[in-house]
Design an enzyme around this catalytic site. Structure first.
Site, mmCIF file in Angstrom:
data_model
loop_
_atom_site.group_PDB
_atom_site.id
_atom_site.type_symbol
_atom_site.label_atom_id
_atom_site.label_comp_id
_atom_site.label_asym_id
_atom_site.label_seq_id
_atom_site.Cartn_x
_atom_site.Cartn_y
_atom_site.Cartn_z
ATOM 1 N N ASP A 1 0.823 -1.207 0.000
ATOM 2 C CA ASP A 1 0.000 0.000 0.000
ATOM 3 C C ASP A 1 0.858 1.258 0.000
ATOM 4 O O ASP A 1 2.082 1.197 -0.067
ATOM 5 C CB ASP A 1 -0.997 -0.008 1.171
ATOM 6 N N LYS B 1 -4.113 3.380 -1.063
ATOM 7 C CA LYS B 1 -5.315 4.202 -0.950
ATOM 8 C C LYS B 1 -4.888 5.647 -0.796
ATOM 9 O O LYS B 1 -4.479 6.075 0.277
ATOM 10 C CB LYS B 1 -6.151 3.743 0.238
ATOM 11 N N MET C 1 -3.781 9.577 11.661
ATOM 12 C CA MET C 1 -4.651 9.944 10.540
ATOM 13 C C MET C 1 -5.608 11.064 10.913
ATOM 14 O O MET C 1 -6.773 11.055 10.545
ATOM 15 C CB MET C 1 -5.434 8.710 10.054
#
Length: 272
Positions: free
Chosen positions: A43, A65, A178
């Site tokens: 990723d 992503k 995040m």
């Protein structure tokens, strides 16, 4: 004569934590899994330099992503893992940090298990632990922080992070992953629910990389000071942030640092 040994026609999936960014921080076990892999599914936060460790015949599949862009869904990723395992391949699902710390490793493991695919979990060093350490911030310290809490700052469909603000406002040390898009909202909610505006705060951007950036300030002003900082970043709230200047062993490596300032004299750290 037919062999009595049972032959497993499926391959095996290793869910491997790549660590926070510095390729040297992957575990020996994770590195060995990479080196024997037939397929590596990786990723955006996985470490590009680690792909040089992969065998020449291995297939590399990017499923990163990227915020704000169309990308591989979790279902797509699950199906890739299943398909390659059914081809008898050895697969490494390489993830940034640790697979079980906001890495959706649990979901992938359950999916594989439900389809009879053998898997192995290889822990990684989470940025929740390593980013504060690379900024000289101990998450626990005698008489200063007896515990720490790690939460996600991702927005839910309601438009707000689905967090127990009253409980989090009382935590001695709070680590948010995040959370940069919602930093202003997070800081506001913590203050509304009782956390002191002068609580020390830090934003650590690209932790463990040569261009790591550390922004420090207070709860009331950190979102303004870090307005130009994007992800990947780790946010820390708590008195332990005050130890950053003294313990910032990584400062000599050339990364950018915004020094602590603006604290009243009585907030200076007195070591127990």
């Amino acid at each position: 004569m037919q062999s009595s040994y049972k032959i497993n026609k499926y391959g095996k999936v290793y869910l491997v934590g790549a660590g926070p960014g510095d390729p040297d921080l992957i575990t020996v076990k994770g590195l060995k899994a990479l080196q024997k892999a037939d397929v590596v599914v990786y990723d955006r936060l996985a470490i590009p330099d680690l792909l040089h460790e992969v065998a020449g015949h291995a297939e590399l599949i990017y499923v990163g992503k990227i915020p704000g862009r169309v990308c591989a869904s979790q279902q797509n990723i699950n199906e890739i893992l299943l398909q390659k395992a059914r081809e008898g391949k050895t697969i490494v699902r390489l993830k940034g940090g640790d697979p079980f710390v906001f890495g959706r490793g649990g979901e992938e493991a359950r999916f594989l298990n439900s389809h009879g695919i053998e898997f192995e979990l290889v822990p990684g060093i989470s940025s929740a632990l390593s980013a504060p350490m690379f900024a000289g911030i101990p998450l626990t310290y005698r008489n200063l922080s007896r515990s720490f809490t790690v939460v996600t700052g991702h927005v839910q469909q309601s438009g707000n992070p689905d967090l127990d603000w009253e409980r989090l406002a009382g935590e001695e040390t709070l680590v948010v992953l995040m959370g940069m898009r919602n930093l202003n909202h997070i800081a506001h909610q913590l203050m509304v629910h009782g956390k002191a505006p002068e609580t020390p705060a830090a934003v650590i951007h690209k932790a463990t990389y040569a261009d790591q950036t550390v922004i420090t300030g207070t709860l009331v002003g950190i979102s303004e000071k870090a307005v130009h900082i994007s992800s990947p970043s780790v946010i820390v709230f708590g008195e332990v942030v005050l130890m950053s200047d003294e313990l910032d062993w990584f400062a000599g490596s050339g990364h950018t640092r915004d020094q602590l300032n603006g604290f009243p004299a009585e907030k200076s750290l007195e070591l127990p």
